[in-house]
Design a protein around this motif. Sequence first.
Motif, PDB file in Angstrom:
ATOM      1  N   ALA A  29       0.672  -1.029   0.002  1.00  0.00           N
ATOM      2  CA  ALA A  29       0.041  -0.247   0.156  1.00  0.00           C
ATOM      3  C   ALA A  29       0.727   1.448  -0.118  1.00  0.00           C
ATOM      4  O   ALA A  29       0.499   2.285  -0.594  1.00  0.00           O
ATOM      5  N   ASN A  30       1.859   1.326   0.818  1.00  0.00           N
ATOM      6  CA  ASN A  30       2.819   2.274   0.794  1.00  0.00           C
ATOM      7  C   ASN A  30       3.381   2.660  -0.615  1.00  0.00           C
ATOM      8  O   ASN A  30       3.664   3.725  -0.950  1.00  0.00           O
ATOM      9  N   LEU A  31       4.026   1.514  -1.387  1.00  0.00           N
ATOM     10  CA  LEU A  31       4.592   1.599  -2.585  1.00  0.00           C
ATOM     11  C   LEU A  31       3.510   2.223  -3.556  1.00  0.00           C
ATOM     12  O   LEU A  31       3.806   3.002  -4.194  1.00  0.00           O
ATOM     13  N   GLU A  32       2.269   1.763  -3.444  1.00  0.00           N
ATOM     14  CA  GLU A  32       1.088   2.272  -4.561  1.00  0.00           C
ATOM     15  C   GLU A  32       0.927   3.774  -3.959  1.00  0.00           C
ATOM     16  O   GLU A  32       0.899   4.650  -4.941  1.00  0.00           O
ATOM     17  N   ARG A  33       1.049   4.080  -2.775  1.00  0.00           N
ATOM     18  CA  ARG A  33       0.959   5.450  -2.360  1.00  0.00           C
ATOM     19  C   ARG A  33       1.919   6.252  -2.848  1.00  0.00           C
ATOM     20  O   ARG A  33       1.873   7.313  -3.268  1.00  0.00           O
ATOM     21  N   LEU A  34       3.240   5.720  -2.668  1.00  0.00           N
ATOM     22  CA  LEU A  34       4.720   6.314  -3.445  1.00  0.00           C
ATOM     23  C   LEU A  34       4.275   6.561  -4.593  1.00  0.00           C
ATOM     24  O   LEU A  34       4.988   7.716  -5.313  1.00  0.00           O
ATOM     25  N   ASP A  35       3.929   5.567  -5.637  1.00  0.00           N
ATOM     26  CA  ASP A  35       3.712   5.867  -6.925  1.00  0.00           C
ATOM     27  C   ASP A  35       2.728   7.074  -7.230  1.00  0.00           C
ATOM     28  O   ASP A  35       3.127   7.999  -7.895  1.00  0.00           O
ATOM     29  N   ASP A  36       1.477   7.067  -6.255  1.00  0.00           N
ATOM     30  CA  ASP A  36       0.731   8.267  -6.498  1.00  0.00           C
ATOM     31  C   ASP A  36       1.549   9.589  -6.196  1.00  0.00           C
ATOM     32  O   ASP A  36       1.314  10.593  -6.831  1.00  0.00           O
ATOM     33  N   ILE A  37       2.217   9.336  -4.813  1.00  0.00           N
ATOM     34  CA  ILE A  37       3.037  10.443  -4.613  1.00  0.00           C
ATOM     35  C   ILE A  37       4.151  10.969  -5.657  1.00  0.00           C
ATOM     36  O   ILE A  37       4.423  12.376  -5.797  1.00  0.00           O
ATOM     37  N   GLY A  38       4.830   9.882  -6.101  1.00  0.00           N
ATOM     38  CA  GLY A  38       5.645  10.192  -7.194  1.00  0.00           C
ATOM     39  C   GLY A  38       5.167  10.964  -8.376  1.00  0.00           C
ATOM     40  O   GLY A  38       5.760  12.054  -8.977  1.00  0.00           O
ATOM     41  N   ARG A  39       3.845  10.422  -8.828  1.00  0.00           N
ATOM     42  CA  ARG A  39       3.350  11.139  -9.942  1.00  0.00           C
ATOM     43  C   ARG A  39       2.953  12.595  -9.630  1.00  0.00           C
ATOM     44  O   ARG A  39       2.991  13.788 -10.341  1.00  0.00           O
ATOM     45  N   GLU A  40       2.476  12.788  -8.488  1.00  0.00           N
ATOM     46  CA  GLU A  40       2.238  14.224  -7.882  1.00  0.00           C
ATOM     47  C   GLU A  40       3.313  14.934  -7.908  1.00  0.00           C
ATOM     48  O   GLU A  40       3.336  16.130  -8.096  1.00  0.00           O
ATOM     49  N   LEU A  41       4.471  14.370  -7.437  1.00  0.00           N
ATOM     50  CA  LEU A  41       5.623  15.120  -7.292  1.00  0.00           C
ATOM     51  C   LEU A  41       6.323  15.427  -8.839  1.00  0.00           C
ATOM     52  O   LEU A  41       6.966  16.490  -8.992  1.00  0.00           O
ATOM     53  N   GLU A  42       6.126  14.622  -9.622  1.00  0.00           N
ATOM     54  CA  GLU A  42       6.430  14.920 -11.130  1.00  0.00           C
ATOM     55  C   GLU A  42       5.666  16.046 -11.412  1.00  0.00           C
ATOM     56  O   GLU A  42       6.423  17.237 -12.175  1.00  0.00           O
ATOM     57  N   THR A  43       4.241  15.997 -11.192  1.00  0.00           N
ATOM     58  CA  THR A  43       3.317  17.081 -11.637  1.00  0.00           C
ATOM     59  C   THR A  43       3.965  18.410 -10.961  1.00  0.00           C
ATOM     60  O   THR A  43       4.251  19.512 -11.694  1.00  0.00           O
TER      61      THR A  43
END
Length: 403
Positions: free
Chosen positions: A189-203
């Motif tokens: 779940a943290n990895l999925e959250r990290l993916d979401d956070i990564g996309r948000e961070l890229e944006t």
Amino acid sequence: MQFQRLRLVGFKSFVDPAEVFIEPGLTGIVGPNGCGKSNVLESMRWVMGANSAKAMRGQGMDDVIFAGASDRPPRNHAEVQLTIDNAQRRAPQPFTDAAVIEVSRRIDRGQGSTYRINGKEVRARDVQLLFADASTGANSPALVRQGQISELIAAKPQNRRRILEEAGGVAGLHTRRHEAELRLKAAEANLERLDDIGRELETALTRLKREARQAEKYKKISAEIRALQAALLYVRWNDARLAAEGAAEELAEAERAVGEATAAAARAQTEALKAQEALKPAREEDAVAAALLHRASLERDRLDMAEQAARAEVERLKTEHARIAADAEREAAMAEDAGVQLERLTAEIDALSAEIAVAPTRGPELEAALASAEDARRAADAEVERVAGTLAAVEARANAETA
């Protein structure tokens, strides 16, 4: 591990401190119904980490605290301490080297439970793993409660499997496996959250790069603006400095001019004072001349009035002479017309002739008086002109001295 002692304080019916010693072999608790036998077993399960209030036969975990009686007030906390013999060093790490392990659980009303192992505060999970590694625990089938035999006979395969796992000594591994699975799911779940956070961070990074470019452009423009403002301020400062220097020079020149004017004014004041001192005799002479002029003016006015009176008298006499002449003519006419009265009027004509003869003798006297008045007037005019000339000379001399 071998249980040695169980100590209860304020747990359910054990309001006073009580200790139960568990000796090697078989230890039993005998007593009538309601004496608290089940409370001893529940206290062991509770200190091993039981977190179900229903398993403690209560509505909430605070129900394990002594609720009071008719002659005893309720308690605000309960504590159970279990002493374990670890002479064989079978306890898991980090408790392997301890010969005796003391596990305690304390609950305060409305504040929750606190676990301690050998006096050190630990988590409930640490206590549960300690007993799970020893193939026991709060939910272990080895702790047989009332009615549990019939439950084991009718148990589901899962419960039977748990019994076999505890008998085989793998209950702790199963617990750790379950905990590891939970951690793995949490990690996923943290990895999925990290993916979401990564996309948000890229944006956010793209936006920040754009903002960084804008900020860099803003910094350059701001630097240029500051440089231009600095140049403009320098020019203004230089102009103000030059203006201040010019104003200072003008001020110094004005101060010098003021000093010179002040000195000149002082000198002029001194000269004016001197001139005023010098004007005193001239003013006295002027006052005397003015008095004389006034007296001469009065005398001239008096002489003018006397001249006017003399002229009036001459005019009256001339008029009287003309009237007399007219009367003589009238009388002559009447004499011619009234020859009858000639003798009577002859005397009167003689008298009138005598008066006429006397009248021309007074003419020279009046003429002499008029001539004398004219001489006096001419003398007064000369005196006035002399006084006026003297006054003009005095004023001219006073003006010259003032200048």
